[in-house]
Design an enzyme around this catalytic site. Sequence first.
Site, PDB file in Angstrom:
ATOM      1  N   GLY B 295     -10.995  13.132 -14.467  1.00 16.64           N
ATOM      2  CA  GLY B 295     -10.144  14.189 -15.024  1.00 16.64           C
ATOM      3  C   GLY B 295      -9.670  15.124 -13.933  1.00 16.64           C
ATOM      4  N   SER B 296      -9.537  16.391 -14.290  1.00 19.30           N
ATOM      5  CA  SER B 296      -8.854  17.336 -13.386  1.00 19.30           C
ATOM      6  C   SER B 296      -9.596  17.633 -12.097  1.00 19.30           C
ATOM      7  CB  SER B 296      -8.609  18.646 -14.132  1.00 19.30           C
ATOM      8  OG  SER B 296      -7.739  18.402 -15.207  1.00 19.30           O
ATOM      9  N   THR B 297     -10.869  17.257 -11.998  1.00 18.62           N
ATOM     10  CA  THR B 297     -11.566  17.488 -10.721  1.00 18.62           C
ATOM     11  C   THR B 297     -10.893  16.694  -9.594  1.00 18.62           C
ATOM     12  OG1 THR B 297     -13.140  15.784 -11.401  1.00 18.62           O
ATOM     13  CG2 THR B 297     -13.843  18.053 -11.651  1.00 18.62           C
ATOM     14  N   LEU B 298     -10.154  15.642  -9.967  1.00 22.69           N
ATOM     15  CA  LEU B 298      -9.471  14.842  -8.944  1.00 22.69           C
ATOM     16  C   LEU B 298      -8.311  15.606  -8.306  1.00 22.69           C
ATOM     17  CD1 LEU B 298      -9.923  11.511  -8.413  1.00 22.69           C
ATOM     18  CD2 LEU B 298      -7.468  11.680  -8.720  1.00 22.69           C
ATOM     19  N   LYS B 299      -7.867  16.678  -8.998  1.00 17.18           N
ATOM     20  CA  LYS B 299      -6.755  17.467  -8.442  1.00 17.18           C
ATOM     21  C   LYS B 299      -7.138  18.097  -7.099  1.00 17.18           C
ATOM     22  CE  LYS B 299      -4.789  18.365 -12.982  1.00 17.18           C
ATOM     23  NZ  LYS B 299      -4.932  19.226 -14.157  1.00 17.18           N
TER      24      LYS B 299
END
Lengths: 85, 608
Positions: B295-299
């Site tokens: 999810g958004s931790t990959l941002k």
Amino acid sequence: MVFILWIALMVFLMAELLVYTWCRVQYVRTGYEVTEATEEHERLMELHRKLQVEGARLRSPERVTRIARQRGLVMPDSKQVVVIP
Amino acid sequence: MRTRRKKKSNRLKWIRFRIIVVGAVLGVWFVLMMGRAFQLQVLEGKQLRSRAADQYKKDFHNSSKRGTIYDRNYAEVAVSIDVASICAHPGQICSKEQTASALARALNLGQKSLLKKLLSDKSFVWIKRHADPTEVSRVRELKLDGIDFVTESRRFYPMKSLAAQVIGFCGTDGRGLEGLEFYYDSFLKGRESSLTVLRDALGRGFTAKGPYPEGKPGYNLILTIDKNIQYIAEAALAEGVMEFGAKSGMALVIAPRTGAILAVAHVPRFNPNAFGQYEPWLWRNRAITDSFEPGSTLKIFLGAAALESGLCKPGSEFYCEEGVYRVGKNFVHDIRPHAALSLQDILKYSSNIGAAKVGEKVGSAYLYLKLKEFGLGDRLGVECPGETQGSLSPVGGWSEIDAVAICFGQGVSVSALQLAAAVSAIANDGLLMKPFLVQGMTDVHGGVVKSFQPTALRQVISSENAWRLTRMMERAVEKGGTGVRAALGGYRVAGKTGTAQKADPTGGGYAEDKYIASFVGFVPAENPEIVVLVVIDEPKKHHFGGVVAAPVFRRIIRETLRYLKVPPELATPEYTDLGRDSPGTNRREDHRRAGESLRVSCEAPTMG
């Protein structure tokens, strides 16, 4: 003179026999003692190991935390922590 | 005169005859004796000497002591102790029914199954292995014929469920079956020792050649795990999983400068002392063996690629399409529409459309390269059986929507360890360290046999960009950011929330009501001591990483920093006031503030 030499030789041989027998008896007795001491050492080492395990179990953070909570201890907040430079 | 001479001659002949007969008998006897002696001494000598030796010599074959596993402060987490196992020699038992009945009462076992064992044709059967001392003494008191006791080594885990998935466990025969016990089995088990003892007529031992004449005890393992940090992580995680009715959870604590793994927590837990009572999926070190969509931790890594490419700066603005962005036949949504956001605000508000635009600018090939350099899609080589490499398809196979979805952490899967290690690289000035669980091996006397040093894998981004990215991650924990509930008074926290929809196991696409909530970050931001990742699987009451995982992260860092004696930074930034040290004192206010911040966030990845 010859008779005395014979007697001395016999006494020497008898003494040698006795000393040899004594050595053998001591060897056997010491053997038993070594075995017993080895077994005792093993037993004490095992006891030591078990006490270490018991110590580790008693020091487990889960148990320490539970006891601390039972006694009313809480984690200090940042205002209670004083940093000494 | 002649008659007398004749008589004398006959007598002599008779005597000679008798002498010859006796001589012949003795000769035959002597030959027989010599033949027998030859048979015993020469022909059968070796075999008979061996049979004689069997009567006064006894060989003990002891499986060598398995090495102890210690945490990084030399606290025992896995030890071997001697316990008695009860066995039977059925051939030596007269009344098998009575023996089975007595054993059944003493050991609380089924009489029928015991009788079946005693009636078998085997010369040796196990009655109960690793019996309790009280059971052993009860059976000893019965003084049953044909019942014997064998001392065996048993693995014991004094911390019970603490770090159970990391350490693993051993079977009844002392072989490692899971975790580090399995991975390092050949080092831990050592070599079998054999001991020859002479016995006297009473069966007493007489001489022994020493405790380990041929064998060698196993090596001890010194882990990087700290039992106190492990406990802190497990307790905080268990509280979070219970509060939100989640299916399971994982938490990792890593020292970013070295890559040493300080804690790997799993919920639900299991007790390795009785592993058979738990379901097998609980035994796995899921933080290393299982992968999930981050999810958004990959941002974070998208931001790193954007900065490192030189095409973007933290202030570079991207048009966010007022909340809906069409990609081919699909639509990407933000929860709250935005007209334009800077790169640092895309991270702060976790905008999916913004991330997609950044990805388009950076280019799929460069993003793929950077993700690979951060260690995603490859095994890190940590000491754990079954390490997953996650899933990151080669860039050539990315469709248009894949290229967009990967920017906000969907369509790519990583292990918890990969994610934490990659964030550690940012905390470590852009240098990726190889995570490790074992820092050394010692022999039975404590001498160091092997030590494992921190290993740098590669410089992923420059230290300047790592510093810029840290500042951007700090903003995600500021007021208005999605990770505000991770803020901790007195410390600067850098982090990022993640909320990923789970793939629908019944068909294609994503399940509507199944999420993975996560938070990853490090503290103190200026000089990071720890990187913490919290992953909570299928929370029920809320599903946003900022609500579910961030408070767990906060509790872990609060207690760990105190334990590590990391002093609060003297100049506390104002925004960290949102994070108080006593969450129980005004929890409602905490929820209200977190809710406000979430209303302005755009974190949930929803794809049309």
